[in-house]
Design an enzyme around this catalytic site. Structure first.
Site, PDB file in Angstrom:
ATOM      1  N   ASN A 182      82.825  43.720 -59.966  1.00  0.00           N
ATOM      2  CA  ASN A 182      84.090  42.979 -59.938  1.00  0.00           C
ATOM      3  C   ASN A 182      83.896  41.631 -59.260  1.00  0.00           C
ATOM      4  O   ASN A 182      82.788  41.300 -58.835  1.00  0.00           O
ATOM      5  CB  ASN A 182      85.169  43.810 -59.238  1.00  0.00           C
ATOM      6  CG  ASN A 182      84.749  44.175 -57.833  1.00  0.00           C
ATOM      7  OD1 ASN A 182      84.596  43.315 -56.984  1.00  0.00           O
ATOM      8  ND2 ASN A 182      84.507  45.458 -57.603  1.00  0.00           N
ATOM      9  N   PRO A 231      82.746  58.237 -55.097  1.00  0.00           N
ATOM     10  CA  PRO A 231      83.361  58.841 -53.905  1.00  0.00           C
ATOM     11  C   PRO A 231      84.320  57.845 -53.270  1.00  0.00           C
ATOM     12  O   PRO A 231      84.018  56.643 -53.212  1.00  0.00           O
ATOM     13  CB  PRO A 231      82.173  59.114 -52.975  1.00  0.00           C
ATOM     14  CG  PRO A 231      81.016  58.383 -53.526  1.00  0.00           C
ATOM     15  CD  PRO A 231      81.291  58.070 -54.965  1.00  0.00           C
ATOM     16  N   ILE A 243      85.361  56.265 -50.291  1.00  0.00           N
ATOM     17  CA  ILE A 243      84.766  56.143 -48.952  1.00  0.00           C
ATOM     18  C   ILE A 243      85.856  56.156 -47.883  1.00  0.00           C
ATOM     19  O   ILE A 243      85.783  56.885 -46.890  1.00  0.00           O
ATOM     20  CB  ILE A 243      83.939  54.834 -48.868  1.00  0.00           C
ATOM     21  CG1 ILE A 243      82.918  54.792 -50.007  1.00  0.00           C
ATOM     22  CG2 ILE A 243      83.255  54.711 -47.520  1.00  0.00           C
ATOM     23  CD1 ILE A 243      82.295  53.447 -50.253  1.00  0.00           C
TER      24      ILE A 243
HETATM   25  O1  C5P Z   1      92.157  53.148 -54.456  1.00  0.00           O
HETATM   26  P1  C5P Z   1      91.828  51.722 -54.329  1.00  0.00           P
HETATM   27  O2  C5P Z   1      90.470  51.370 -54.843  1.00  0.00           O
HETATM   28  O3  C5P Z   1      92.836  50.762 -54.827  1.00  0.00           O
HETATM   29  O4  C5P Z   1      91.838  51.504 -52.719  1.00  0.00           O
HETATM   30  C1  C5P Z   1      91.437  50.349 -52.112  1.00  0.00           C
HETATM   31  C2  C5P Z   1      90.908  50.647 -50.740  1.00  0.00           C
HETATM   32  O5  C5P Z   1      90.071  51.802 -50.767  1.00  0.00           O
HETATM   33  C3  C5P Z   1      90.029  49.535 -50.197  1.00  0.00           C
HETATM   34  O6  C5P Z   1      90.158  49.500 -48.798  1.00  0.00           O
HETATM   35  C4  C5P Z   1      88.630  49.971 -50.621  1.00  0.00           C
HETATM   36  O7  C5P Z   1      87.637  49.431 -49.764  1.00  0.00           O
HETATM   37  C5  C5P Z   1      88.705  51.481 -50.496  1.00  0.00           C
HETATM   38  N1  C5P Z   1      87.892  52.245 -51.481  1.00  0.00           N
HETATM   39  C6  C5P Z   1      86.847  53.045 -51.033  1.00  0.00           C
HETATM   40  N2  C5P Z   1      86.116  53.789 -51.927  1.00  0.00           N
HETATM   41  C7  C5P Z   1      86.410  53.756 -53.236  1.00  0.00           C
HETATM   42  C8  C5P Z   1      87.459  52.953 -53.708  1.00  0.00           C
HETATM   43  C9  C5P Z   1      88.184  52.208 -52.807  1.00  0.00           C
HETATM   44  O8  C5P Z   1      86.575  53.057 -49.833  1.00  0.00           O
HETATM   45  N3  C5P Z   1      85.679  54.469 -54.073  1.00  0.00           N
END
Ligand code: C5P
Length: 392
Positions: free
Chosen positions: A204, A299, A301
């Site tokens: 991205n 996953p 995180i």
């Molecule tokens: O669910 P979404 O991707 O919109 O959530 C965004 C938040 O979750 C951000 O803080 C991003 O760093 C974290 N995130 C994560 N692991 C993922 C996807 C998003 O830690 N696989």
């Protein structure tokens, strides 16, 4: 918070062509409500006039010794900043010479000393200059820069004085109150890459700028910062342990390996939500008119961290093109976060891959807005908000 408000900066200007930048530096420091007292070496006055600096600083400029000037000025300063600092001045400072007003007051001051070197790249790389800088750093002198680029002499390399806007940013960080002293903070930044085959990946537009700025602001507030970064075009911030990773899985493993005893986890990374179920071992050839790639979730995180038995204070980010508030609040609850910082993406000049951002911050029973600003300013503000919420 403006860390430079009412700060008394003694700006020492030495004799190099970069002295012309000092005029702009004075103007920008005054804009930040700092008081600036200029002291110049004789040679510096050949590059830029005292009149210019007097007009900008609103104070008489000192060049030569007069009675107790060096003691009074040395005591007045909250910081002595030498910008530009020539190789000759660096050597004078290292060996404690007191052969003009500026070098004398550097000896006489108890205030922190900062230097912004400016010289030809060969002179900067000279062993003696590097040795002098090391000695000065060991004695607590802060070195700002130098920057890399084209030089007045026609060379290209390291040795340019930092631009005044960058120096002001660095001073803002220097004066950041040390509210996070020795607190361990883990920050993720940048995008991740999910490989389809050895040469292609899903990723991205995240530049990592927001996460890097937050890491710098936290470190300036005294925190012990570890930054886990996806592939970005930024240099690792000075004094911050930076771990480079590629995929969401790598980031997950690096976070879990470093999460112990962490006070705050700030997840600015734009982690890919999906990855190819299978990675082709060889480059996929163009054979069919359509190509299907099956994806599986990576996953989460952030959610994994907040689910830990003793989770740190967790801060998530939400980049949304629409329904910003609704989605951010849902994420706050679903991922069991202490705080979420939401930003609108898809607007030119804001968010992904840009210098500026605007953040809507929410916690369980409240929130606030951080208005559109440079990411470095927003990062300092965010660290203040996080610290306040943590303490309350
Ligand atoms: O669910 P979404 O991707 O919109 O959530 C965004 C938040 O979750 C951000 O803080 C991003 O760093 C974290 N995130 C994560 N692991 C993922 C996807 C998003 O830690 N696989």
């Amino acid at each position: 918070m403006n860390n430079l408000k009412n700060k008394q900066i003694l700006l020492g200007i030495t004799g190099g062509i970069a002295a012309y930048k000092s005029a702009d530096l004075v103007r920008r420091l005054i804009e930040q409500d700092a008081e600036v007292q200029v002291v110049m070496t004789e040679t510096a006055t050949k590059f830029i006039s005292t009149l210019t600096l007097e007009a900008l600083s609103g104070k008489s400029v000192y060049v030569v010794h007069d009675a107790m000037a060096h003691i009074d000025l040395a005591r007045w300063a909250d910081m002595v900043l030498i910008a530009p600092a020539t190789a000759n001045f660096l050597a004078n400072l290292t060996y404690g010479h007191a052969n003009d007003l500026l070098s004398t007051l550097c000896l006489a001051t108890a205030a922190p000393i900062g230097i912004a070197p400016a010289m030809n790249q060969q002179m900067w790389h000279a062993a003696i200059t590097q040795e002098n800088c090391q000695k000065l750093q060991q004695r607590g002198v802060t070195i700002f820069g130098p920057a890399i680029g084209s030089q007045a002499c026609g060379d290209v390399g390291a040795g340019r004085m930092l631009e005044s806007v960058d120096l002001v940013d660095a001073l803002q960080l220097f004066f950041q109150p040390k509210v996070l002293k020795a607190k361990k903070i883990l920050i993720t930044a940048g995008p991740t890459r999910e490989h389809i085959d050895p040469v292609r990946f899903i990723s991205n537009r995240s530049s990592g700028k927001m996460g890097y700025a937050i890491a710098e602001a936290a470190s300036a507030a005294g925190a012990d910062v570890t930054l886990i970064s996806g592939p970005v075009c930024l240099s690792p911030p000075a004094g911050i342990e930076t771990i480079s990773i590629n995929s969401a899985q790598d980031m997950y493993e690096a976070v879990m390996a470093h999460i112990k005893n962490t006070y705050f986890f700030i997840s600015t990374a734009a982690v890919s939500d999906y990855r190819p179920i299978e990675q082709a071992k060889q480059k996929i050839k163009k054979t069919a008119t359509t190509l299907q790639i099956n994806l599986e979730p990576t996953p989460d995180i952030l959610a994994s961290v907040s689910k830990l038995e003793k989770p740190p204070f967790t801060v998530g980010f939400a980049a949304e093109t629409n329904n910003l508030v609704e989605y951010a609040k849902k994420k706050l609850a679903a991922k069991k976060l202490d705080m979420i910082a939401a930003n609108q993406v898809g607007i030119e000049g804001l968010g992904f891959d840009s210098e500026e951002n605007a953040l809507s911050i929410f916690w369980k029973d409240g929130g606030l807005e951080l208005a559109r600003a440079n990411k470095k300013i927003l990062a300092r503000q965010l660290i203040e908000v996080i610290t306040e919420r943590f303490n309350s």
